[in-house]
Every structure is written in structure tokens, then in C-alpha cells.
Design a protein around this motif. Structure first.
Motif, short mmCIF file in Angstrom:
data_model
loop_
_atom_site.label_atom_id
_atom_site.label_comp_id
_atom_site.label_asym_id
_atom_site.label_seq_id
_atom_site.Cartn_x
_atom_site.Cartn_y
_atom_site.Cartn_z
N THR A 187 -0.13 22.63 -28.21
CA THR A 187 1.29 22.64 -28.53
C THR A 187 1.79 21.23 -28.83
N SER A 227 11.60 21.98 -26.84
CA SER A 227 11.62 23.29 -26.18
C SER A 227 10.25 23.95 -26.23
N SER A 228 9.58 23.85 -27.37
CA SER A 228 8.24 24.43 -27.48
C SER A 228 7.28 23.79 -26.49
N ALA A 231 8.16 24.83 -22.83
CA ALA A 231 7.76 26.20 -22.58
C ALA A 231 6.25 26.30 -22.36
N GLY A 282 6.56 30.34 -22.08
CA GLY A 282 6.61 30.44 -23.52
C GLY A 282 7.16 31.75 -24.02
N ALA A 290 10.12 30.03 -26.63
CA ALA A 290 9.51 28.97 -27.44
C ALA A 290 9.34 29.35 -28.90
N GLY A 346 12.81 27.38 -30.45
CA GLY A 346 11.54 26.71 -30.62
C GLY A 346 10.98 26.73 -32.01
#
Length: 369
Positions: free
Chosen positions: A269, A321-322, A325, A331, A335, A340
Motif C-alpha cells: 500500500t 487514508s489508504s 486503513a 481497510g 480505504a 481512499g
């Protein structure tokens, strides 16, 4: 966290950013101009959490039950920001987590305490925790938790981690074996800095960031292409040490395979969100190079024009945010669609569309000439 005030207000990028966000706007004759700011607004916004500089401006006399008494006249007060500079020069405010009067370890261990400063789209730790499996168990079982026991026994005093369990508290097994030492250095168990900067990067070596600068002279521990500035950040070996401290906490409840795959997903990520930010940065660089907006090449504020705000939104809100998460196993929908990946790609498309529009208008002007 005690350096939160200086790391913020002494950072020239922050100064440019807060000018755009906090200063007073005026619309006249078809133009929107940014005016001056005021410290009272600063105290109520970023410095609410990062801390103010509390200074004695003089003495004031007040009537009390004991007659007239003199009291210090304090500038920058009240404030309980974690990096507050106190009148005696000391740094930090314990009351950020341990509220006044009780200095309660119970309050400090509850996620709602952290949510005061870790809830917005720029640092959505509490929002992610709420929708995570850990947060679900906490909401269901918190009445059974023992929030005051020291050391804190995993599986006995609590059955799902809170913010403090992962990041700060002295944790032991039910048999008393130490799992994680207590720390108030909140990145001791973290290898990556996930938020507040355009790219996630290894945590800085020193908590005081006053000397951090990249090759373009920006006060960042990362280049604008996403590469960390090695002299200011943890080495891979140091990152591994921090990761292992956090993994030790995870392994008290989860299998080795669960933990290793969780961190593998987090690394992915970080890589993918950094890559998306880099694509946005390349588009913005073309906008600056074309002279369509004035930014870094022109020595201007990089946050005050339309596409610059779109670029900032990509990394400050949606990429963050992604990453949160992913890091906190919260997640899924949050996300992707809540705050996200969907919004990241949407903003990236809009950013490119704006560049195309600028170029089309430029071509039209050339034809008309």
C-alpha cells in the motif's frame, strides 16, 4: 511528539499551507486575495493539537476570595497540544493524553482520547479503528477491560488492542513475560511515517526536524519523486528493528503468517500510494513548467492554486487514508470508496483534465494570434 510545535511552525511548507487554509480571504473586483492571518485562529486550528508557545506577557490583578492577587498574563493559553512550549522552556503537555486533575492512565489508554487529534482526513487513525475488527471487539467488550493495571496483560486485562496497546503501553503476557516495553516515543514501534508529507517514508532519525532538507531545498525528508533522503531517515536495518517491536505485539494474538502477510500488504500500500502521488506530482510539474500556475519553479506558494490544491488533496487525505486503513487492518470500504483509492484516482484524472484544459486554451490563444 514534544517537538510537534517546532516541527510544524518552523517548517516553511507548513507556513505556506497554513496561509492558504487559515488566512482571511477577500473577494473584490472579481479577484479572490489572501490576506493576513491571526494567532487566535492558529491556536484553534493546527496548534490546538501540535501545541502553542505559552509566554508570560506580564501580570494582571484580579479580585479573589483572598483579596487582590497578581496572575501571569499568558499568551498562547489555554492549550494542551502535545508539543506545547511551556513558559519555563520545557516541551510537551502530558494533558494531551492524561487529562488534568486525574492524570488517568485509564483515559490515556482509551481510543477516544487519541481521537481528539487523530480523527480528521489527514490522520484518520480513529476513523479506521472504528471500522476495524479491533475496534469492533473494543466497542463490544470494553466494559470488561481493566484499563488501570500496570503492566498491561494481553488477553487478561484486555482482549483487543487500543492505540496505547500498540504504540505506548508496557505489555506482558498473562504469565508476566514482557512483550513490549513502555514508550512515549510513539514511533519506537513504527518503521514508516505515513502522514503529513507527500510520500510515506522511513521515520526520521531525529525527532527534531529543523535540519531536514531535500535536494530542492524543501524541508522534507523525501524528494518530490518519492525517494527518501537517506541521511535523515531510518536505515532498512533500523526499520526492521521497529517493525519487529510492533510485530511482537501483533504475535500475541495472531499467527506468524497472519502478521507477516499483514505487513507485506502494508508495504504494498505504501508503494502504490506513493506511486500515485508521484504521478500527480509529474502532472503538477508539467503545469508549473507550462507557466499555467506558479509554484515551485517560480518560487511561489505550492498550495494556493487550483491544481496545487488537487495535488495536496491526493496525498494529504486520500493516500493517507489508504495507508492508515492498511496499517490498522481497517481497510475494505473505508480505504476504497469512503476516503481512499477511488478518490485518489478521481483527483488524478481531474488533475490531468485541468492540464489538458490549460494546454487547449493556450493553443486557442496561439491560433487567434
Amino acid at each position: 511528539m514534544a517537538h510537534a510545535y517546532g516541527n510544524l511552525v518552523d517548517n516553511t511548507l507548513y507556513q505556506d499551507f497554513t496561509k492558504v487554509v487559515n488566512n482571511h480571504y477577500t473577494y473584490e473586483k472579481g479577484q479572490l486575495t489572501i490576506g493576513e492571518g491571526d494567532m487566535l485562529t492558529e491556536y484553534e486550528s493546527c496548534l490546538y493539537c501540535h501545541g502553542t508557545k505559552v509566554e508570560v506577557k506580564g501580570l494582571v490583578t484580579r479580585d479573589t476570595d483572598y483579596g487582590e492577587l497578581e496572575f501571569p498574563d499568558l499568551e498562547g493559553w489555554p492549550n494542551q497540544g502535545v508539543g506545547r512550549i511551556n513558559p519555563d522552556g520545557s516541551l510537551g503537555a502530558c494533558s494531551s493524553c492524561h487529562t488534568r486533575h486525574s492524570f488517568s492512565i485509564e483515559i490515556a489508554r482509551k481510543p477516544s482520547t487519541c481521537s481528539e487529534c487523530h480523527k480528521g482526513p489527514d490522520v484518520p487513525a480513529y476513523k479506521v479503528y472504528e471500522v476495524s475488527k479491533h475496534g469492533n471487539i473494543y466497542q463490544s467488550k470494553m466494559s470488561d477491560f481493566n484499563f488501570t493495571e500496570v503492566p498491561w496483560r494481553v488477553g487478561t486485562d484486555f482482549t483487543a488492542p487500543t492505540c496505547a496497546a500498540c504504540h505506548a503501553s508496557l505489555l506482558v503476557s498473562p504469565e508476566g513475560e514482557v512483550i513490549a516495553e513502555r514508550t512515549h516515543q510513539y514511533n519506537d514501534r513504527l518503521s514508516w511515517r505515513l502522514f503529513g508529507v507527500p510520500y510515506a517514508h522511513p521515520h526520521p532519525i531525529d525527532a527534531n526536524l529543523e535540519k531536514v532538507v531535500n535536494s530542492q531545498g524543501l524541508p522534507l525528508a523525501v524528494e518530490l519523486n518519492g525517494e527518501p533522503v537517506a541521511e535523515f531517515v531510518l536505515s532498512k536495518e533500523q526499520q526492521l528493528e521497529n517493525n519487529n517491536r510492533m510485530k511482537a505485539v501483533c504475535l500475541t494474538c495472531h499467527s506468524t503468517q497472519w502478521v507477516e502477510n499483514h505487513f507485506k500488504r502494508l508495504d504494498n500500500t505504501i508503494h502504490t500510494t506513493n506511486r500515485m502521488t508521484y504521478q500527480a506530482t509529474k502532472i503538477l510539474s508539467d503545469i508549473w513548467a507550462g507557466g499555467f500556475e506558479k509554484g515551485l519553479p517560480q518560487g511561489e506558494n505550492i498550495f494556493d492554486e487550483q491544481t496545487e490544491r488537487m495535488w495536496t488533496t491526493i496525498w494529504l487525505f486520500y493516500a493517507n487514508s489508504s495507508r492508515f486503513a492498511s496499517a490498522m487492518a481497517g481497510g475494505g470500504d473505508y480505504a476504497v470508496f469512503a476516503n481512499g483509492r477511488y478518490q485518489t484516482t478521481e483527483q488524478l484524472r481531474k488533475l490531468l483534465d485541468q492540464l489538458k484544459l490549460y494546454r487547449a486554451l493556450e493553443e486557442k490563444e496561439e491560433v487567434e494570434k
